[in-house]
Design a protein around this motif. Structure first.
Motif, PDB file in Angstrom:
ATOM      1  N   GLU A  93      13.440  -1.496   0.282  1.00 44.45           N
ATOM      2  CA  GLU A  93      12.772  -1.740  -0.991  1.00 44.45           C
ATOM      3  C   GLU A  93      12.492  -3.231  -1.181  1.00 44.45           C
ATOM      4  O   GLU A  93      13.372  -4.053  -0.921  1.00 44.45           O
ATOM      5  N   VAL A  94      11.315  -3.574  -1.642  1.00 42.98           N
ATOM      6  CA  VAL A  94      10.992  -4.990  -1.844  1.00 42.98           C
ATOM      7  C   VAL A  94      11.529  -5.459  -3.203  1.00 42.98           C
ATOM      8  O   VAL A  94      11.773  -4.650  -4.097  1.00 42.98           O
ATOM      9  N   ALA A  95      11.663  -6.759  -3.304  1.00 44.52           N
ATOM     10  CA  ALA A  95      12.126  -7.340  -4.566  1.00 44.52           C
ATOM     11  C   ALA A  95      10.961  -7.398  -5.545  1.00 44.52           C
ATOM     12  O   ALA A  95       9.791  -7.346  -5.144  1.00 44.52           O
ATOM     13  N   LYS A  96      11.284  -7.520  -6.834  1.00 46.48           N
ATOM     14  CA  LYS A  96      10.234  -7.684  -7.836  1.00 46.48           C
ATOM     15  C   LYS A  96       9.412  -8.921  -7.493  1.00 46.48           C
ATOM     16  O   LYS A  96       9.961  -9.924  -7.062  1.00 46.48           O
ATOM     17  N   GLY A  97       8.100  -8.801  -7.688  1.00 47.77           N
ATOM     18  CA  GLY A  97       7.232  -9.920  -7.358  1.00 47.77           C
ATOM     19  C   GLY A  97       6.708  -9.858  -5.931  1.00 47.77           C
ATOM     20  O   GLY A  97       5.905 -10.692  -5.529  1.00 47.77           O
ATOM     21  N   SER A  98       7.146  -8.850  -5.143  1.00 40.07           N
ATOM     22  CA  SER A  98       6.697  -8.765  -3.743  1.00 40.07           C
ATOM     23  C   SER A  98       5.876  -7.511  -3.481  1.00 40.07           C
ATOM     24  O   SER A  98       5.887  -6.573  -4.266  1.00 40.07           O
ATOM     25  N   GLY A  99       5.214  -7.536  -2.316  1.00 40.54           N
ATOM     26  CA  GLY A  99       4.350  -6.422  -1.946  1.00 40.54           C
ATOM     27  C   GLY A  99       4.861  -5.665  -0.744  1.00 40.54           C
ATOM     28  O   GLY A  99       5.757  -6.128  -0.034  1.00 40.54           O
ATOM     29  N   GLY A 100       4.289  -4.511  -0.487  1.00 40.09           N
ATOM     30  CA  GLY A 100       4.669  -3.695   0.663  1.00 40.09           C
ATOM     31  C   GLY A 100       3.894  -2.399   0.678  1.00 40.09           C
ATOM     32  O   GLY A 100       2.727  -2.364   0.286  1.00 40.09           O
TER      33      GLY A 100
ATOM     34  N   GLY B 117      -1.133   0.252   0.048  1.00 37.12           N
ATOM     35  CA  GLY B 117      -0.343  -0.941  -0.174  1.00 37.12           C
ATOM     36  C   GLY B 117      -0.073  -1.063  -1.669  1.00 37.12           C
ATOM     37  O   GLY B 117      -0.847  -0.568  -2.487  1.00 37.12           O
ATOM     38  N   ALA B 118       1.045  -1.698  -2.022  1.00 35.73           N
ATOM     39  CA  ALA B 118       1.371  -1.845  -3.442  1.00 35.73           C
ATOM     40  C   ALA B 118       2.251  -3.062  -3.651  1.00 35.73           C
ATOM     41  O   ALA B 118       2.867  -3.572  -2.709  1.00 35.73           O
TER      42      ALA B 118
ATOM     43  N   ILE C  75       4.451  -0.917 -10.793  1.00 28.45           N
ATOM     44  CA  ILE C  75       3.792  -0.755  -9.496  1.00 28.45           C
ATOM     45  C   ILE C  75       2.294  -1.020  -9.654  1.00 28.45           C
ATOM     46  O   ILE C  75       1.651  -0.487 -10.558  1.00 28.45           O
ATOM     47  N   TRP C  76       1.770  -1.865  -8.767  1.00 30.14           N
ATOM     48  CA  TRP C  76       0.328  -2.135  -8.706  1.00 30.14           C
ATOM     49  C   TRP C  76      -0.170  -1.592  -7.373  1.00 30.14           C
ATOM     50  O   TRP C  76       0.179  -2.141  -6.325  1.00 30.14           O
TER      51      TRP C  76
ATOM     52  N   VAL D 255       8.327   0.833  -3.410  1.00 29.80           N
ATOM     53  CA  VAL D 255       7.533  -0.066  -2.580  1.00 29.80           C
ATOM     54  C   VAL D 255       8.494  -0.647  -1.552  1.00 29.80           C
ATOM     55  O   VAL D 255       9.526  -1.216  -1.915  1.00 29.80           O
ATOM     56  N   VAL D 256       8.160  -0.445  -0.267  1.00 30.14           N
ATOM     57  CA  VAL D 256       9.074  -0.892   0.793  1.00 30.14           C
ATOM     58  C   VAL D 256       8.378  -1.852   1.753  1.00 30.14           C
ATOM     59  O   VAL D 256       7.148  -1.871   1.844  1.00 30.14           O
TER      60      VAL D 256
END
Ligand code: 6R9
Length: 661
Positions: free
Chosen positions: A462-469, A508-509, A517-518, A455-456
């Protein structure tokens, strides 16, 4: 209750429940934790092992991956194989000819057929010979427009046997949609049927083919017609041929030839962000390998003992990968059902599970939400103790539906695999591995062994845990699309230009605190209605092709059952405005427009709602602000309007709609 996939995502991310597989399940599971280690240690070596484990090669491959002309990949270079031989012949040769390949259940009650691998072998050989007699050979495209009958699988496999790429067009698509798909692929033959059963009644399919071929010049030389309903059909002498007669006349045996691993296996059209559907094409070797591998490790199919059932239609990629190529390459026994879940009664699915002793069920969240609505008393009437694993595909599954699936259908004992993938990816990419992963309701969780997904953010970091992209795939994979049929530039542009060196999935995730991953849904102008991809642009252009419509904007609005629903905003041409104002006429016009969309694309594309409006909200650069229309369609307070060229437009729309009620 959060009822829609994307609504309340913050709450979703706080979902803390996890479910570990039972020791019994783990003991019999096809895949264990070591698979992750093997893939991480040597990804290409891992795929080479899977390729040799799941597929029979006529000529072994050399190089595993040639990525020198990225993003155009070659997998299993130099390898030669026949997909149909892999899915059929070799099981007979191995002595499993008596195993049932398909327990087919027709929509009319009692209309069933069991087809063994030996019988299937007979059918695909005759069908391949019949197609060859009609002039089909290596590289010739064949369109398939059939209901969910065994002949649909036979037709696909017969094409594969000849090296003729098939292009299956969903039976719910209109003549117009069929026409453009036939011509884009340059199909030489169309395989269809007189009709099919839908909600208890026969409905015609051949008339759509006749209409599609009447549009003008066509590449089609012959139409092969399966007799399903026995209804009357128009006949074009010299062009039309009955399937049963052609097969009867054809030679009984067919010696299959091996094709290059990169030989195109099929084309499948899917909605993109423009009005023109994309012909996604897949190559033989890598696709077959990943379909069989995932069906084995994710669905945990044991071909000797399981009864597997994927409820998708063969017209979608799920039907290609997880009815035809995955399970059959494994030599599995499966159920194939022709009808809808409520024909003739709302317990039909569960009756089939009970009667056929289904062990693995793979279906879509929209179906699960529909079953929830009908009530648990219905499934509770049936014995579903045969089930051991449940799967979900097509759209995000909300935790409520996931929990209901687990408790009511799975009796709290079956692991659930929420599988993320796309027409383009060809096979499953992100999913729990059921004997290993502790599942979490609502999340597809992690890439399977051999796959790398991230997830970027906007910049591709790459995004941090807890974030979206944005969801991206950072390494090529065997079943990846090889391109868009006839349009390599569009392939590069659509998937590989957003982020350098990464495949952009269009979804989006978010990553939760545990790194799960959501997948949240599309970030482009593609809607997901009951797990079917629909493009806003395609429906808009269908609406605008109606003589009374000046302009149209389409949005996907949250819907409790279908995930998203199609909502259209339409500006009428001047001369039609007066007409619509007269009492009652507005409703007639809305019905006329809905039918027009059904005619242009297919009944599945019919908007749930069409709102006739005086204006559309646009930015100064002329872009329609769908976000604001979505607010209206979802009955929300309209958001920020500061970038609108004319900020009074939204009140005009809301006023108009109030009066319209
Ligand atoms: C297999 C299939 C692909 C799009 C994809 C995404 C959505 C599919 C999902 C999911 C969340 C899942 N999607 N599976 N979203 N969780 N488990 O459906 O292919 O018709 O090409 O659609 O469907 O938005 O991008 P396809």
């Amino acid at each position: 209750m959060s009822t829609t996939p994307t609504e309340g995502i913050e709450a979703l991310l706080h979902e803390q429940r996890t479910f570990a597989p039972s020791p019994d399940f783990v003991a019999q599971a096809n895949a264990g934790a070591e698979l992750f280690e093997q893939a991480a240690a040597d990804r290409e070596g891992f795929w080479a092992d899977q390729a040799r484990k799941y597929v029979q090669w006529e000529t072994d491959f050399g190089q595993v991956l040639d990525w020198s002309e990225a993003p155009f990949a070659k997998w299993f270079v130099g390898g030669r194989l026949n997909a149909c031989v892999n899915a059929v012949d070799r099981h007979v040769e191995a002595g499993h000819g008596d195993r049932v390949a398909i327990h087919w259940v027709g929509e009319p009650e009692g209309d069933t057929r069991d087809i063994t691998y030996a019988e299937l072998h007979g059918m695909v050989q005759r069908a391949a010979n019949a197609l060859a007699d009609l002039g089909v050979g290596e590289g010739d495209a064949v369109a398939i427009y059939l209901p969910m009958i065994p002949e649909a699988a036979v037709a696909m496999l017969a094409c594969a046997r000849l090296g003729a790429p098939h292009s299956v067009v969903f039976g719910g698509f209109s003549a117009e949609a069929l026409h453009s798909r036939i011509e884009d692929a340059g199909a030489k033959v169309v395989i269809t049927s007189d009709g099919g059963y839908r909600r208890g009644k026969p409905s015609g399919l051949k008339p759509a083919v006749d209409a599609a071929l009447a549009v003008g010049e066509t590449s089609v030389q012959h139409v092969l017609v399966v007799q399903r309903t026995g209804q009357d059909v128009e006949w074009t002498e010299g062009r039309d041929v009955w399937w049963h007669e052609a097969l009867e006349a054809a030679a009984e045996t067919h010696e299959a030839q091996a094709f290059d691993a990169e030989h195109p296996l099929f084309i499948l059209y899917t909605s993109g962000t423009t009005g023109k559907p994309k012909g996604i094409f897949h190559a033989t070797g890598g696709y077959l390998v990943q379909c069989a591998y995932t069906n084995h490790v994710v669905h945990d199919v044991h071909p000797e003992t399981d009864v597997y059932w994927c409820t998708a239609d063969i017209g979608w990629v799920t039907g290609h990968s997880y009815i035809v190529y995955g399970p059959m390459t494994l030599g599995a026994t499966q159920v194939m059902y022709e009808g809808t879940p409520d024909t003739p009664h709302q317990g039909r699915f569960w009756e089939i599970v009970q009667d056929k002793k289904v062990t693995i069920l793979y279906t879509a969240p929209t179906a699960i939400r529909t079953f929830m609505k009908w009530g648990r008393e219905i499934p509770d009437r049936y014995d579903m103790s045969s089930l051991k694993l449940l799967g979900s595909v097509g759209e995000p599954i909300n935790p409520e539906a996931w929990m209901w699936y687990r408790e009511v259908i799975g009796g709290e004992r079956c692991p659930i695999v929420d599988t993320w993938w796309q027409t383009e990816t060809g096979a499953i990419m992100i999913s729990p591995v059921p004997g290993v992963t502790e599942t979490r309701p609502g999340s597809a969780q992690h890439p399977i062994p051999g796959i790398v997904a991230k997830v970027v953010d906007d910049m591709g970091q790459e995004v941090a845990k807890g974030s979206g992209g944005y969801l991206v795939l950072t390494e090529p994979w065997p079943s990846m699309l090889r391109g868009i049929w006839g349009d390599p530039a569009r392939y590069k542009e659509t998937y590989w230009s957003r982020f350098e060196g990464m495949y952009f999935a269009g979804d989006g995730a978010k990553l939760d605190e545990d790194g799960n991953i959501w997948v949240l849904g599309r970030v482009d102008d593609v809607m997901n209605v009951s797990g079917h991809r629909m493009s806003t642009a395609e429906i808009e252009s269908a609406l605008v092709s109606h003589p009374k419509v000046a302009e149209a904007a389409v949005v996907g609005a949250a819907d409790e059952t279908t995930g998203q629903a199609i909502c259209a905003f339409v500006i009428l041409r001047q001369e039609a405005v007066g007409e619509a104002d007269e009492a009652g006429e507005g409703q007639d016009l809305v019905a006329e427009l809905r039918n027009h969309v059904a005619k242009e694309i297919g009944p599945i594309a019919k908007p749930r709602q069409i709102m006739i409006v005086p204006e559309l909200p646009k930015t100064r650069s002329g872009k329609i602000m769908r976000r604001l229309l979505k607010d209206v369609a979802e009955n929300r307070e309209v958001g920020d309007v500061t970038t609108l060229a004319d900020s009074s437009v939204m009140s005009l729309i809301s006023e108009g709609l109030k009066h319209g009620d």
